[in-house]
Design a protein around this motif. Sequence first.
Motif, PDB file in Angstrom:
ATOM      1  N   GLU A  88      89.540  39.018 -70.758  1.00 14.67           N
ATOM      2  CA  GLU A  88      88.279  39.298 -71.448  1.00 14.67           C
ATOM      3  C   GLU A  88      88.516  39.481 -72.947  1.00 14.67           C
ATOM      4  N   LEU A  89      89.565  40.213 -73.299  1.00 15.78           N
ATOM      5  CA  LEU A  89      89.876  40.424 -74.706  1.00 15.78           C
ATOM      6  C   LEU A  89      90.260  39.118 -75.376  1.00 15.78           C
ATOM      7  N   GLU A  90      91.045  38.301 -74.704  1.00 12.87           N
ATOM      8  CA  GLU A  90      91.451  37.019 -75.278  1.00 12.87           C
ATOM      9  C   GLU A  90      90.232  36.116 -75.491  1.00 12.87           C
ATOM     10  N   ALA A  95      86.427  33.570 -79.134  1.00 10.46           N
ATOM     11  CA  ALA A  95      85.051  33.278 -79.516  1.00 10.46           C
ATOM     12  C   ALA A  95      84.782  33.628 -80.975  1.00 10.46           C
ATOM     13  N   LYS A  96      85.463  34.655 -81.485  1.00 13.66           N
ATOM     14  CA  LYS A  96      85.317  35.064 -82.888  1.00 13.66           C
ATOM     15  C   LYS A  96      86.183  34.241 -83.829  1.00 13.66           C
ATOM     16  N   VAL A 105      97.918  39.400 -79.096  1.00 12.74           N
ATOM     17  CA  VAL A 105      97.618  39.857 -77.738  1.00 12.74           C
ATOM     18  C   VAL A 105      98.329  38.983 -76.706  1.00 12.74           C
ATOM     19  N   ARG A 106      98.303  37.685 -76.918  1.00 11.32           N
ATOM     20  CA  ARG A 106      98.931  36.774 -75.960  1.00 11.32           C
ATOM     21  C   ARG A 106     100.447  36.859 -75.976  1.00 11.32           C
TER      22      ARG A 106
END
Length: 348
Positions: A88-90, A95-96, A105-106
Amino acid sequence: MGRMIVPQPPANPASPTTVRKAVVPAAGLGTRFLPATKATPKEMLPVVDKPAIQYVVEEAAAAGLDDVLMVTGRHKRAIEDHFDHALELEQALAAKGDTVRLDAVRDTARLADIHHIRQGEPLGLGHAVLCARQHVGNQPFAVLLGDDLIDPRETLLSRMLEVRDRYAGSVVALMEVDPAQTHLYGCAAVEPMDGGDVVRVTGLVEKPAPGTAPSRYAVIGRYVLEPAVFDVLERTPPGRGGEIQLTDALQELAAGGTVHGVVFSGLRYDTGDKADYLRTVVRLACARPDLGPEFTRWLKEFVADLPATAEPQGHPRPVRGGTAGAPPTSGQTVADAPVHPFSPGDVA
């Protein structure tokens, strides 16, 4: 004078097996950081913008260890989540169009092939290592303590792997500490080898009573171990603190002449100690090109405005955070070697 040690090639060639697996014990309760660690693992406390344990995994990956086993305990789920994908965070970052944070994050899930196992009972570091037996199998492996940070600019672990390739057996990381602080560590009795940073470890004592340490060389949280250590740990009784001590098992291996030490004189931080945790954040922040210049300017102004106060009496400065000195040269015993003042707060 100590007796002369003549450098000799190893009696047995090093095992051809390449070290690929790392074990990261991270099951401690973190009581020194309560109440912050009541619901948050101590290994997840942030050091600038990454949790402490991420630095440890990055160190293992940089040394070529691409299979990492985390030995955790109850209430440590956050560690597992951190090294997993956060879909969800990724998706929100993608999207931003925030590619910088998306990569950050990845990357935590891409550092290595990461596995998890729970220790179950807090029976000591030796028991935590023993929990890794099935995963490690009959292969050499590294152990990196989850709250013991080596500065990312150092190459200690790679050097230890080189020493293991040359001499076989097991390798421990050593640092020279003030004699008044040896009771805080596992300490090694050593013999010099070739005048470099490698010594032969002839014995180990876990947290010796003041004045009884075999040397000033303390074991820090990096090990490269042969799988033979598992059989020793299986029969190692509880030692200091009622726990199964890895130091006690290594003592048996050292008696057989199969343990070497690498004396480290670089930057090391103990994020399990409050004062050193704060020093770690400051030092690594100052080293960051994106934060360092501005933060350093502010820090100088802040320190200049502090009132001049004497250091409190009766509270010796912690001995964690860095090392000074080198192993004794050939022909010297540890007692003959020159004393190097150790100042944990001045390691940069």
